[in-house]
Design a protein around this motif. Structure first.
Motif: not given
Length: 113
Positions: A35-45
């Motif tokens: 899961t690549i969501d560093p901007i909106l979600g603040g995470l990479i899982r």
């Protein structure tokens, strides 16, 4: 990702590669999801499964919590854990990615839409 639209919707993509852990897994294939969501979600899982050298199957789960306070540190540090498929924790991990390796790491990414 199945399509650009689906990736934009759920931020998920297929993850494949190899796991190498000295004395445990030597270039063992992995299959999973990122899961690549560093901007909106603040995470990479990262979540994937693999078989160790002895044939036993395991699952890795790790997540980078991306912060504006420490963008480089939070993008290059990956805490995670290795779980047996029954859910029992086998090991914890603190993976560090060298900044100098970032270009070659990004070179392993492929867009298959």
């Amino acid at each position: 990702a199945g399509s650009l639209l689906s990736h934009l919707r759920d931020r998920k993509a297929k993850l494949d590669g190899e796991v190498t852990m000295e004395g445990f897994a030597t270039a063992r294939p992995l299959d999973g999801e990122i899961t690549i969501d560093p901007i909106l979600g603040g995470l990479i899982r990262y979540e994937f499964t693999f078989a160790a050298d002895d044939g036993a199957r395991y699952r890795f789960v790790g997540q980078k919590d991306v912060t504006l306070r420490d963008p480089v540190g939070s993008m290059t540090t990956l805490p995670g854990q290795i779980l047996a498929l029954d859910g029992k924790q086998g090991a914890t991990a603190q993976l560090a990615f060298a900044k100098k390796d970032l270009p070659s790491f990004l070179g392993t990414w492929r867009l298959d839409f």
